[in-house]
Design a protein around this motif. Structure first.
Motif, PDB file in Angstrom:
ATOM      1  N   VAL A   1     -43.278  30.429 -66.228  1.00 44.81           N
ATOM      2  CA  VAL A   1     -42.787  31.343 -65.274  1.00 44.81           C
ATOM      3  C   VAL A   1     -41.554  32.343 -65.818  1.00 44.81           C
ATOM      4  O   VAL A   1     -40.638  31.668 -66.534  1.00 44.81           O
ATOM      5  CB  VAL A   1     -42.172  30.991 -63.841  1.00 44.81           C
ATOM      6  CG1 VAL A   1     -41.723  32.022 -63.166  1.00 44.81           C
ATOM      7  CG2 VAL A   1     -43.317  29.985 -63.251  1.00 44.81           C
ATOM      8  N   ALA A   2     -41.755  33.617 -65.851  1.00 49.45           N
ATOM      9  CA  ALA A   2     -40.667  34.340 -66.496  1.00 49.45           C
ATOM     10  C   ALA A   2     -39.674  34.853 -65.150  1.00 49.45           C
ATOM     11  O   ALA A   2     -40.261  35.156 -64.115  1.00 49.45           O
ATOM     12  CB  ALA A   2     -41.405  35.594 -67.026  1.00 49.45           C
ATOM     13  N   VAL A   3     -38.425  34.848 -65.631  1.00 51.67           N
ATOM     14  CA  VAL A   3     -37.440  35.185 -64.762  1.00 51.67           C
ATOM     15  C   VAL A   3     -36.769  36.235 -65.519  1.00 51.67           C
ATOM     16  O   VAL A   3     -36.256  36.110 -66.516  1.00 51.67           O
ATOM     17  CB  VAL A   3     -36.607  34.184 -64.283  1.00 51.67           C
ATOM     18  CG1 VAL A   3     -35.454  34.446 -63.319  1.00 51.67           C
ATOM     19  CG2 VAL A   3     -37.259  32.988 -63.247  1.00 51.67           C
ATOM     20  N   VAL A   4     -36.483  37.331 -64.738  1.00 48.19           N
ATOM     21  CA  VAL A   4     -35.777  38.470 -65.112  1.00 48.19           C
ATOM     22  C   VAL A   4     -34.437  38.557 -64.651  1.00 48.19           C
ATOM     23  O   VAL A   4     -34.247  39.115 -63.470  1.00 48.19           O
ATOM     24  CB  VAL A   4     -36.445  39.821 -65.205  1.00 48.19           C
ATOM     25  CG1 VAL A   4     -35.738  41.053 -65.718  1.00 48.19           C
ATOM     26  CG2 VAL A   4     -37.963  39.779 -65.731  1.00 48.19           C
ATOM     27  N   GLY A   5     -33.548  38.334 -65.352  1.00 55.07           N
ATOM     28  CA  GLY A   5     -32.054  38.373 -64.925  1.00 55.07           C
ATOM     29  C   GLY A   5     -31.369  37.054 -64.533  1.00 55.07           C
ATOM     30  O   GLY A   5     -32.014  36.114 -64.065  1.00 55.07           O
ATOM     31  N   ALA A   6     -30.342  36.507 -65.403  1.00 55.44           N
ATOM     32  CA  ALA A   6     -29.666  35.326 -65.059  1.00 55.44           C
ATOM     33  C   ALA A   6     -28.447  35.223 -64.166  1.00 55.44           C
ATOM     34  O   ALA A   6     -27.383  34.805 -64.669  1.00 55.44           O
ATOM     35  CB  ALA A   6     -29.100  34.938 -66.534  1.00 55.44           C
ATOM     36  N   GLY A   7     -28.595  36.069 -63.015  1.00 57.22           N
ATOM     37  CA  GLY A   7     -27.751  36.152 -61.911  1.00 57.22           C
ATOM     38  C   GLY A   7     -27.993  35.265 -61.078  1.00 57.22           C
ATOM     39  O   GLY A   7     -28.948  34.428 -60.972  1.00 57.22           O
ATOM     40  N   PRO A   8     -27.513  35.201 -59.618  1.00 60.10           N
ATOM     41  CA  PRO A   8     -27.548  34.285 -58.752  1.00 60.10           C
ATOM     42  C   PRO A   8     -28.986  34.049 -58.205  1.00 60.10           C
ATOM     43  O   PRO A   8     -29.549  32.775 -58.117  1.00 60.10           O
ATOM     44  CB  PRO A   8     -26.835  34.821 -57.697  1.00 60.10           C
ATOM     45  CG  PRO A   8     -25.537  35.370 -58.283  1.00 60.10           C
ATOM     46  CD  PRO A   8     -26.127  36.165 -59.412  1.00 60.10           C
ATOM     47  N   ALA A   9     -29.867  35.135 -58.135  1.00 62.56           N
ATOM     48  CA  ALA A   9     -30.957  35.139 -57.678  1.00 62.56           C
ATOM     49  C   ALA A   9     -32.027  34.452 -58.618  1.00 62.56           C
ATOM     50  O   ALA A   9     -32.699  33.382 -58.339  1.00 62.56           O
ATOM     51  CB  ALA A   9     -31.576  36.358 -57.193  1.00 62.56           C
ATOM     52  N   GLY A  10     -32.023  35.032 -60.074  1.00 62.36           N
ATOM     53  CA  GLY A  10     -32.744  34.518 -60.960  1.00 62.36           C
ATOM     54  C   GLY A  10     -32.286  32.981 -61.328  1.00 62.36           C
ATOM     55  O   GLY A  10     -33.269  32.335 -61.691  1.00 62.36           O
ATOM     56  N   LEU A  11     -31.136  32.599 -61.265  1.00 59.96           N
ATOM     57  CA  LEU A  11     -30.692  30.985 -61.748  1.00 59.96           C
ATOM     58  C   LEU A  11     -31.508  30.355 -60.812  1.00 59.96           C
ATOM     59  O   LEU A  11     -31.705  29.116 -60.871  1.00 59.96           O
ATOM     60  CB  LEU A  11     -29.186  31.078 -61.769  1.00 59.96           C
ATOM     61  CG  LEU A  11     -28.627  31.856 -63.225  1.00 59.96           C
ATOM     62  CD1 LEU A  11     -27.299  31.837 -63.161  1.00 59.96           C
ATOM     63  CD2 LEU A  11     -29.313  31.014 -64.215  1.00 59.96           C
ATOM     64  N   ALA A  12     -31.089  30.470 -59.422  1.00 58.61           N
ATOM     65  CA  ALA A  12     -31.441  29.823 -58.073  1.00 58.61           C
ATOM     66  C   ALA A  12     -33.062  29.752 -58.216  1.00 58.61           C
ATOM     67  O   ALA A  12     -33.631  28.320 -58.013  1.00 58.61           O
ATOM     68  CB  ALA A  12     -31.222  30.384 -56.732  1.00 58.61           C
ATOM     69  N   CYS A  13     -33.786  30.678 -58.686  1.00 58.50           N
ATOM     70  CA  CYS A  13     -35.266  30.603 -58.636  1.00 58.50           C
ATOM     71  C   CYS A  13     -35.697  29.687 -59.766  1.00 58.50           C
ATOM     72  O   CYS A  13     -36.386  28.837 -59.569  1.00 58.50           O
ATOM     73  CB  CYS A  13     -35.803  31.931 -58.793  1.00 58.50           C
ATOM     74  SG  CYS A  13     -37.722  31.977 -58.729  1.00 58.50           S
ATOM     75  N   ALA A  14     -35.114  29.917 -61.012  1.00 59.04           N
ATOM     76  CA  ALA A  14     -35.266  29.272 -62.194  1.00 59.04           C
ATOM     77  C   ALA A  14     -34.867  27.530 -62.122  1.00 59.04           C
ATOM     78  O   ALA A  14     -35.868  26.674 -62.291  1.00 59.04           O
ATOM     79  CB  ALA A  14     -34.393  29.650 -63.388  1.00 59.04           C
ATOM     80  N   HIS A  15     -34.064  27.271 -61.470  1.00 62.81           N
ATOM     81  CA  HIS A  15     -33.295  25.967 -61.110  1.00 62.81           C
ATOM     82  C   HIS A  15     -34.794  25.235 -60.283  1.00 62.81           C
ATOM     83  O   HIS A  15     -34.946  24.058 -60.478  1.00 62.81           O
ATOM     84  CB  HIS A  15     -32.225  25.838 -60.598  1.00 62.81           C
ATOM     85  CG  HIS A  15     -31.840  24.478 -60.543  1.00 62.81           C
ATOM     86  ND1 HIS A  15     -31.963  23.661 -59.153  1.00 62.81           N
ATOM     87  CD2 HIS A  15     -31.014  23.558 -61.337  1.00 62.81           C
ATOM     88  CE1 HIS A  15     -31.178  22.318 -59.337  1.00 62.81           C
ATOM     89  NE2 HIS A  15     -30.730  22.632 -60.625  1.00 62.81           N
ATOM     90  N   ALA A  16     -35.031  26.004 -59.258  1.00 62.00           N
ATOM     91  CA  ALA A  16     -35.990  25.155 -58.194  1.00 62.00           C
ATOM     92  C   ALA A  16     -37.503  25.143 -59.029  1.00 62.00           C
ATOM     93  O   ALA A  16     -38.078  24.164 -58.556  1.00 62.00           O
ATOM     94  CB  ALA A  16     -36.048  26.121 -56.911  1.00 62.00           C
ATOM     95  N   LEU A  17     -37.960  26.002 -59.685  1.00 62.03           N
ATOM     96  CA  LEU A  17     -39.003  25.994 -60.412  1.00 62.03           C
ATOM     97  C   LEU A  17     -39.163  24.699 -61.383  1.00 62.03           C
ATOM     98  O   LEU A  17     -39.838  24.121 -61.688  1.00 62.03           O
ATOM     99  CB  LEU A  17     -39.492  27.373 -61.035  1.00 62.03           C
ATOM    100  CG  LEU A  17     -39.776  28.318 -59.968  1.00 62.03           C
ATOM    101  CD1 LEU A  17     -39.855  29.660 -60.690  1.00 62.03           C
ATOM    102  CD2 LEU A  17     -41.052  28.042 -59.224  1.00 62.03           C
ATOM    103  N   ALA A  18     -37.899  24.710 -62.412  1.00 58.62           N
ATOM    104  CA  ALA A  18     -37.900  23.591 -63.230  1.00 58.62           C
ATOM    105  C   ALA A  18     -38.042  22.316 -62.489  1.00 58.62           C
ATOM    106  O   ALA A  18     -38.524  21.464 -63.266  1.00 58.62           O
ATOM    107  CB  ALA A  18     -36.442  23.667 -63.953  1.00 58.62           C
ATOM    108  N   ARG A  19     -37.098  22.105 -61.431  1.00 51.67           N
ATOM    109  CA  ARG A  19     -37.465  20.952 -60.618  1.00 51.67           C
ATOM    110  C   ARG A  19     -38.686  20.374 -60.286  1.00 51.67           C
ATOM    111  O   ARG A  19     -39.041  19.281 -60.310  1.00 51.67           O
ATOM    112  CB  ARG A  19     -36.424  20.883 -59.496  1.00 51.67           C
ATOM    113  CG  ARG A  19     -34.810  20.728 -59.764  1.00 51.67           C
ATOM    114  CD  ARG A  19     -34.068  20.962 -58.615  1.00 51.67           C
ATOM    115  NE  ARG A  19     -34.266  19.879 -57.868  1.00 51.67           N
ATOM    116  CZ  ARG A  19     -33.817  19.867 -56.485  1.00 51.67           C
ATOM    117  NH1 ARG A  19     -33.210  20.758 -55.942  1.00 51.67           N
ATOM    118  NH2 ARG A  19     -33.948  18.773 -55.920  1.00 51.67           N
ATOM    119  N   HIS A  20     -39.914  21.497 -59.964  1.00 47.30           N
ATOM    120  CA  HIS A  20     -41.061  21.475 -59.738  1.00 47.30           C
ATOM    121  C   HIS A  20     -41.868  21.058 -61.017  1.00 47.30           C
ATOM    122  O   HIS A  20     -43.025  20.643 -60.956  1.00 47.30           O
ATOM    123  CB  HIS A  20     -41.685  22.638 -58.984  1.00 47.30           C
ATOM    124  CG  HIS A  20     -41.338  22.662 -57.625  1.00 47.30           C
ATOM    125  ND1 HIS A  20     -41.770  21.573 -56.785  1.00 47.30           N
ATOM    126  CD2 HIS A  20     -40.648  23.676 -56.898  1.00 47.30           C
ATOM    127  CE1 HIS A  20     -41.080  22.066 -55.719  1.00 47.30           C
ATOM    128  NE2 HIS A  20     -40.619  23.248 -55.746  1.00 47.30           N
TER     129      HIS A  20
END
Length: 453
Positions: A145-164
């Motif tokens: 998965v590509a996440v554009v932006g390392a702000g709150p929304a992007g980081l929260a999304c990335a963290h949850a996806l990585a845990r999956h």
């Protein structure tokens, strides 16, 4: 050595480094263990807790407060972070008076809510101090998965996806991550490099790579990353700011967001240039943060000018009080009409007094000129057209249109945070957007793996 001057009377060194350091101490001091216990014991542990309903991320507030009251702050941190992985910053920057604390029954019965924000900070600080990492990447799924932006929304999304177990690559336009938590929040609210410590904590889950200096529309295109990744999340925030439309080419007029960013990144804030008389135009949190910090680095007179009434300001009553107790003058019902200048530098701003007529803003024809050698413009941020040019995304009110799960008009592309239409422009709301999108993306990727997409 001659005194350095930038523009009219804008210069560094109005205060000593020691004075600046004292001025930028914590806005609200952290709780000590006994103070935290006493504060926690004020909670009624409501069964149908209105504070939980008021929290955009749905933190189980009565549970974490009970854990603190039982001397288990690290366990309380786990409760917080399970719902909001950016609970440490949110404890510092959330407008709790409008959210959880505003809904607290103690606010009505005793006129003083339980100090939920300070208790949340106490718990998350305890976990960070203990080096407690609660999370790890899940078993690899083979999906990327590509996440554009390392702000709150992007980081929260990335963290949850990585845990999956999904492999995540974050593309961040700046040289550092954190988004507005790192660049757009007043320094006195985010001491001890908390934004970067929280970023490090999130990335330590594993399975997340970050490519800095990569901006959508400049260095990467949506079409390209769609080909390379199984799903895309857009959380790049709002890269542009609204233009005042006055005083083009006049020295001393600058964007308040850029002013705040410089403050956040400065090792010695006493060396930041500031005017003697500063006028801030706007009425939201950015205006408050810029105005207060201008005072803290030595401006003698700081005035916030807002075109509507003070009650209509976007900044909360609490934040307005913070500004006023630090010597900031708030002047409502003033609409800028002309920038005054002398020798190419701003010397003042002329405003027209306004009033409300049948619900609409109207000028009265009466004018006033406020002297200024520095003007900070804080009249809102906007999605830059170049960020989305040719990307094929449907927009609504100048931002990305999404459904309740964060899906955009393009298959396989989600979005969240400040860049989407209908958002609250709050860190806590952006985190929830990232969480919800991650849930939807995981369902999509799981269906794809089973051949159901």
């Amino acid at each position: 050595m001659p005194e350095e001057r930038v523009g009219g009377d804008i210069r560094p060194g109005r205060l000593t480094p020691g004075q600046c350091a004292a001025n930028f101490a914590d806005l609200v001091a952290p709780l000590k263990p006994n103070e935290a216990r006493v504060a926690a014991e004020r909670c009624l542990f409501c069964h149908d807790a209105p504070c939980v309903a008021a929290c955009p991320t749905g933190i189980d507030i009565p549970l974490f407060i009970r854990q603190i009251s039982h001397g288990q702050p690290v366990a309380a941190a786990r409760t917080i972070l399970d719902a909001n992985i950016m609970g440490a910053m949110c404890a510092r920057v959330c407008p709790t008076e409008n959210l959880c604390e505003g809904a607290c029954v103690k606010e009505t019965s005793e006129t003083r809510a339980v100090e939920i924000g300070r208790l949340q900070r106490y718990a998350t600080d305890a976990a960070f101090a203990a080096g407690k990492q609660f999370y790890s990447a899940g078993k690899p799924t083979g999906k990327a998965v590509a996440v554009v932006g390392a702000g709150p929304a992007g980081l929260a999304c990335a963290h949850a996806l990585a845990r999956h177990g999904h492999r995540v690559t974050i593309f961040e336009a700046k040289a550092k991550g954190g988004g507005l938590n790192e660049f757009g929040i007043a320094a006195y609210k985010a001491n001890d490099d908390i934004a970067q410590r929280e970023l490090d904590y999130i990335l330590a889950v594993g399975g997340i790579g970050v490519e800095y200096g990569k901006a959508l529309g400049r260095d990467i295109s949506l079409a390209d990353i769609k080909k390379r990744f199984d799903a895309v999340f857009l959380g790049m925030g709002l890269g542009g700011t609204n233009d005042l439309g006055l005083g083009d080419g006049v020295s001393g007029i600058e964007d308040a967001v850029e002013f705040i960013a410089r403050l956040r990144q400065a090792a010695d804030k006493s060396q930041l240039p500031v005017g003697r008389n500063v006028v801030v135009i706007g009425g939201g949190m950015t205006a408050i943060d810029a105005a207060v910090q201008a005072r803290l680095i030595g401006a003698e007179q700081v005035t916030i000018a807002y075109r509507r009434s003070q009650a209509e300001m976007g900044a909360s009553a609490y934040e307005q009080e913070v500004a006023q107790t630090r010597g900031v003058l708030i002047r409502p019902n003033l609409r800028p009409v002309r920038v005054e200048q002398s020798g190419g530098a701003v010397s003042g701003v002329t405003f027209e007094y306004t009033t409300s007529r049948d619900g609409a803003l109207a000028g009265t024809g009466e004018m006033v000129t406020l002297p200024a050698d520095q003007v900070l413009v804080a009249i809102g941020q906007a999605l830059r057209a170049e960020d989305l040019a040719g990307q094929g995304l449907a927009l609504a009110k100048g931002r990305i249109a999404v459904d309740e799960a964060g899906k955009t008009s393009l298959p396989g592309v989600w979005a969240g945070g400040d860049c989407v239409a209908g958002g609250l422009d709050l860190t806590v709301a952006a985190v929830e957007d990232g969480k919800q999108a991650a849930r939807s993306i995981h369902d999509f990727l799981s269906s794809s793996a089973n051949g159901k997409a």
